[in-house]
Each structure stands twice: as structure tokens, then as C-alpha cells.
Write an enzyme that holds these catalytic residues in place. Sequence first.
Site, PDB file in Angstrom:
ATOM      1  N   ARG A 180       0.825  -1.214   0.000  1.00  0.00           N
ATOM      2  CA  ARG A 180       0.000   0.000   0.000  1.00  0.00           C
ATOM      3  C   ARG A 180       0.858   1.263   0.000  1.00  0.00           C
ATOM      4  O   ARG A 180       0.523   2.255   0.652  1.00  0.00           O
ATOM      5  CB  ARG A 180      -0.938   0.033   1.211  1.00  0.00           C
ATOM      6  N   ARG A 204      -3.268   6.972   1.289  1.00  0.00           N
ATOM      7  CA  ARG A 204      -3.701   8.175   2.016  1.00  0.00           C
ATOM      8  C   ARG A 204      -2.660   8.807   2.910  1.00  0.00           C
ATOM      9  O   ARG A 204      -2.828   9.936   3.341  1.00  0.00           O
ATOM     10  CB  ARG A 204      -4.940   7.845   2.847  1.00  0.00           C
ATOM     11  N   ARG A 214      -7.501  12.319  -4.478  1.00  0.00           N
ATOM     12  CA  ARG A 214      -8.718  11.664  -3.993  1.00  0.00           C
ATOM     13  C   ARG A 214      -9.809  12.667  -3.658  1.00  0.00           C
ATOM     14  O   ARG A 214     -10.993  12.334  -3.679  1.00  0.00           O
ATOM     15  CB  ARG A 214      -8.408  10.805  -2.764  1.00  0.00           C
ATOM     16  N   ASP A 259      -6.947  -2.090  -6.677  1.00  0.00           N
ATOM     17  CA  ASP A 259      -7.397  -2.731  -5.450  1.00  0.00           C
ATOM     18  C   ASP A 259      -7.727  -4.171  -5.808  1.00  0.00           C
ATOM     19  O   ASP A 259      -7.897  -4.499  -6.988  1.00  0.00           O
ATOM     20  CB  ASP A 259      -8.633  -2.017  -4.889  1.00  0.00           C
ATOM     21  N   TYR A 282     -15.312 -11.197   0.592  1.00  0.00           N
ATOM     22  CA  TYR A 282     -16.010  -9.928   0.322  1.00  0.00           C
ATOM     23  C   TYR A 282     -17.306 -10.177  -0.443  1.00  0.00           C
ATOM     24  O   TYR A 282     -18.333  -9.549  -0.186  1.00  0.00           O
ATOM     25  CB  TYR A 282     -15.111  -8.965  -0.470  1.00  0.00           C
TER      26      TYR A 282
HETATM   27  O1  CP3 Z   1      -0.040  -1.585  -2.432  1.00  0.00           O
HETATM   28  C1  CP3 Z   1      -0.408  -0.617  -3.129  1.00  0.00           C
HETATM   29  O2  CP3 Z   1       0.015   0.545  -2.953  1.00  0.00           O
HETATM   30  C2  CP3 Z   1      -1.342  -0.861  -4.301  1.00  0.00           C
HETATM   31  C3  CP3 Z   1      -2.692  -0.542  -4.053  1.00  0.00           C
HETATM   32  C4  CP3 Z   1      -3.564  -1.431  -3.174  1.00  0.00           C
HETATM   33  C5  CP3 Z   1      -4.749  -0.937  -2.574  1.00  0.00           C
HETATM   34  N1  CP3 Z   1      -5.402  -1.986  -2.013  1.00  0.00           N
HETATM   35  C6  CP3 Z   1      -5.208   0.447  -2.615  1.00  0.00           C
HETATM   36  C7  CP3 Z   1      -6.260   0.902  -1.699  1.00  0.00           C
HETATM   37  C8  CP3 Z   1      -3.479  -2.792  -2.883  1.00  0.00           C
HETATM   38  C9  CP3 Z   1      -2.389  -3.799  -3.214  1.00  0.00           C
HETATM   39  C10 CP3 Z   1      -4.661  -3.129  -2.171  1.00  0.00           C
HETATM   40  C11 CP3 Z   1      -4.965  -4.496  -1.738  1.00  0.00           C
HETATM   41  C12 CP3 Z   1      -6.142  -4.736  -0.905  1.00  0.00           C
HETATM   42  N2  CP3 Z   1      -7.367  -4.113  -0.907  1.00  0.00           N
HETATM   43  C13 CP3 Z   1      -6.229  -5.794   0.019  1.00  0.00           C
HETATM   44  C14 CP3 Z   1      -5.161  -6.804   0.249  1.00  0.00           C
HETATM   45  C15 CP3 Z   1      -4.026  -6.275   1.029  1.00  0.00           C
HETATM   46  C16 CP3 Z   1      -4.302  -6.092   2.476  1.00  0.00           C
HETATM   47  O3  CP3 Z   1      -4.089  -4.965   2.950  1.00  0.00           O
HETATM   48  O4  CP3 Z   1      -4.634  -7.081   3.110  1.00  0.00           O
HETATM   49  C17 CP3 Z   1      -7.503  -5.753   0.620  1.00  0.00           C
HETATM   50  C18 CP3 Z   1      -8.038  -6.670   1.690  1.00  0.00           C
HETATM   51  C19 CP3 Z   1      -8.204  -4.688   0.003  1.00  0.00           C
HETATM   52  C20 CP3 Z   1      -9.606  -4.298   0.238  1.00  0.00           C
HETATM   53  C21 CP3 Z   1      -9.746  -2.901   0.677  1.00  0.00           C
HETATM   54  N3  CP3 Z   1      -9.495  -1.812  -0.134  1.00  0.00           N
HETATM   55  C22 CP3 Z   1     -10.156  -2.434   1.943  1.00  0.00           C
HETATM   56  C23 CP3 Z   1     -10.498  -3.312   3.136  1.00  0.00           C
HETATM   57  C24 CP3 Z   1     -10.161  -1.045   1.860  1.00  0.00           C
HETATM   58  C25 CP3 Z   1     -10.672  -0.088   2.898  1.00  0.00           C
HETATM   59  C26 CP3 Z   1      -9.718   0.031   4.024  1.00  0.00           C
HETATM   60  C27 CP3 Z   1      -8.837   1.211   3.782  1.00  0.00           C
HETATM   61  O5  CP3 Z   1      -7.624   1.086   3.968  1.00  0.00           O
HETATM   62  O6  CP3 Z   1      -9.402   2.269   3.471  1.00  0.00           O
HETATM   63  C28 CP3 Z   1      -9.717  -0.662   0.566  1.00  0.00           C
HETATM   64  C29 CP3 Z   1      -9.532   0.702   0.048  1.00  0.00           C
HETATM   65  C30 CP3 Z   1      -8.172   1.036  -0.507  1.00  0.00           C
HETATM   66  N4  CP3 Z   1      -7.408   0.240  -1.307  1.00  0.00           N
HETATM   67  C31 CP3 Z   1      -7.500   2.280  -0.368  1.00  0.00           C
HETATM   68  C32 CP3 Z   1      -6.319   2.207  -1.113  1.00  0.00           C
HETATM   69  C33 CP3 Z   1      -5.305   3.288  -1.322  1.00  0.00           C
HETATM   70  C34 CP3 Z   1      -8.036   3.493   0.392  1.00  0.00           C
HETATM   71  C35 CP3 Z   1      -9.076   4.115  -0.453  1.00  0.00           C
HETATM   72  C36 CP3 Z   1      -9.247   5.591  -0.198  1.00  0.00           C
HETATM   73  O7  CP3 Z   1      -8.492   6.398  -0.775  1.00  0.00           O
HETATM   74  O8  CP3 Z   1     -10.180   5.951   0.532  1.00  0.00           O
END
Ligand code: CP3
Length: 350
Positions: free
Chosen positions: A29, A33, A42, A78, A156
Amino acid sequence: MTNTPEPTAAFLRACRGLPVAHTPIWLMRQAGRYMADYRALRANHSMLELIRSPELAAQVTLQPLAAFSLDAAIIFADILPPLIGMGLHLDFVKGEGPAIDNPLTRPYDIDRLATPPAEENMPGTLKAIEIVAKELAPRNIPLIGFAGAPFTLASYAVEGGTSRNFAKVKALMYSEPAAWKRLMTKLVTVQADFLVKQAKAGASALQVFDSWAGLALSQADYLRYVQPYNKALFQALTQAGVPVINFSTGTSSYLPDVAACGGDVMGVDWHMPLDWAWRQINYDRPIQGNLDPIALLAPWRELQFRADEVLDQAAGRPGHIFNLGHGILPNTPIENVRRLVDYVHERTSK
Ligand code: CP3
């Protein structure tokens, strides 16, 4: 994996267990943010808009590369959007995370799911990979593509969002084993195709995220309901021609079973010492990890101590990729990220 000539980028060398000039580091990630540049974009675009626009996704992917000396980029996307083309209504709800308003509740819902090819389902991400790969090639910085593992996506699709006890998905799995098999098989089809096409589009490594199987399932359930499908997925990925990272969390009590699914590199969470994890798999492949992401919220002396612990555990063996043990948190100070990346390079430079 790949038969192409020896790579020169430290990250790709470590993925093959080759000696490196310094330990490579990237952060799960790493675009997100905690960066002001990301928050600024965003403010004007939804999460799905950013993911679907090749230019914006490329821009976000490159933000952390401009700010830190990272050894790899990971495409901004994502794990959940591939579910949209399968027929699920996914949205990212502010303050709540992902939400699906038509989750799978019965076998009929599973039989209705489509399995579109990636060029129809995820064209924006494939195009973003082309753009970023072209931009990074002259800088010799590899780009990582990724996708979710079938159980994590199924959780999910059935729960409708993030879950604490995975009750719905486990109840479905236990009560409807034949439908479970059809669901997991469809997810493997969609995800294998998507990952192979990410490699074709220019990703020089792939990571599979199985974020929840380990937290949700006992070893016996993992072996029965997950391992056969993960094996099929990693088997299909051998045709991608690039190294594949098998990342999971909560799996320390049955790591060898996770490793047996496949993958060229094991990605491990922060619950165990790195060397303990490596020994569990008999040092049979490279390893990635595993600093607790919350260490980045601590003062530098504590962060440095914990980074040292990870590096001491790796003990300079070839085949270590430094990373966090899970995703970076939104309230992480930028300065700590910079110091960590530079420190890992300085301490391990040959
Ligand atoms: O690694 C990276 O920088 C690449 C981008 C990436 C995102 N999500 C961007 C994201 C990657 C590889 C993911 C994977 C992801 N997404 C996983 C597996 C990795 C892990 O952390 O276990 C999972 C379970 C998700 C599902 C997901 N996406 C959730 C649960 C959430 C909400 C929680 C949160 O952190 O806000 C997201 C949203 C998300 N995915 C954001 C980002 C940058 C935040 C979105 C925003 O800008 O509001």
C-alpha cells in the site's frame, strides 16, 4: 518463473535468490492516504475513478517512487474491482471501506456470476500497467502487478464487505460445498487470466494477496477449502514468465501448507520472526517481509531497532525483500517512510 537473462534490478534479483548490491525494499500500500499527493487527487476523484483511469492510476503509482528510493512500484488498483465484472455491485464507502449491496447468499447467485476476460473486466488497470512500465523501464525500476486470492475475494463477495468473524462465508462453505467449489473455480479463472495479462502488459513481478484466509480458517479448513484453488492459481501463473509472490496474513500456524500452494517468493506477515518463517519453509525460496506497519508510527529509535531486527533475522542471506508485514497505515509520517527506505539501503549496501 522466468528463463530470461539475469535481471539487474535488486528487487528482481532477490526474487530469484541472487546476490544483490543492497536489500531491496518496497511497501505494501505504498501509494495511498498517508501521502498528501494522493489525498489531493482523492479529493476530486472516487477510488473507482482513480483505478479505472489509466492516466490517474499511473500518476498515483508513481507518487511514492518520486518521494522515496523504493526498489519497486506496485500498480495502483485494489483487489476488489474484478468482482464488478463478475456481477457484484462494489463501492468504496467513505469511512467504511468496501461495500457490495448484492452479496452472494445462495448457490444460484454463484451460478449467475460471469467470468469475463481481463481486457473486458479490468482494461484501465492493464493500460495503466503499460504506461507505468514504459515510464519505469529506463530507470530500471520493476513494476509489480497484483490480485486477490480466491478465498479473500470470496469473503467480500459473500460478506458484502470487511468481516470480523467470516460467519457468512464460512457458513456457505460448510453448507454448500459444491457451490463453494464452483465459486472458487470461477475466481481462479478470473484472477489467473487477470494476473497473466498484467505480466503481458508489462508487470515484471506479480503478488497474490490472501489477506483473510489465515485469519478466518483453521489448518484443516484451509487444506480442504482453500489450498486446492490456490494451487490451481499458482500453477496457472507459472505461464506468466515473471516471479510470483505468495502473500498471506494470519497463516503462521500452517505456513508450509501455504507455501505448498506455490509462488516463487513467500510474503509473510509481522506475527513471527522472519527467520522462523524462513526455516518453516526450509529456506526453499526467497522471502518478503515483515516489519509491523505500526512500527512506522513510533519514534525513529524504535523504528530503527525494529528494522534492525528484521535485517538481523534475514542475516544477509540472498533472497530477502524488505517489506512491511501488512499494508501501511494512513496516519504514517512521511519522514519515517523516507528514513526507513534509506536506512535499509545504507545498512545493507555492499
Ligand atoms: O499496495 C499498493 O500501494 C497498491 C494498491 C492497493 C490498494 N489496495 C489500494 C487501496 C493494494 C495492493 C490493495 C490491496 C487490498 N485491498 C487488500 C489486500 C491487502 C491487504 O491490505 O490485506 C484488501 C483486503 C483490500 C480491500 C480494501 N481496499 C479495503 C479493506 C479497503 C478499505 C480500508 C482502507 O484502507 O481504506 C480498501 C480501500 C483502498 N485500497 C484504499 C487504497 C489506497 C483506500 C481508499 C481511499 O483512498 O479511501
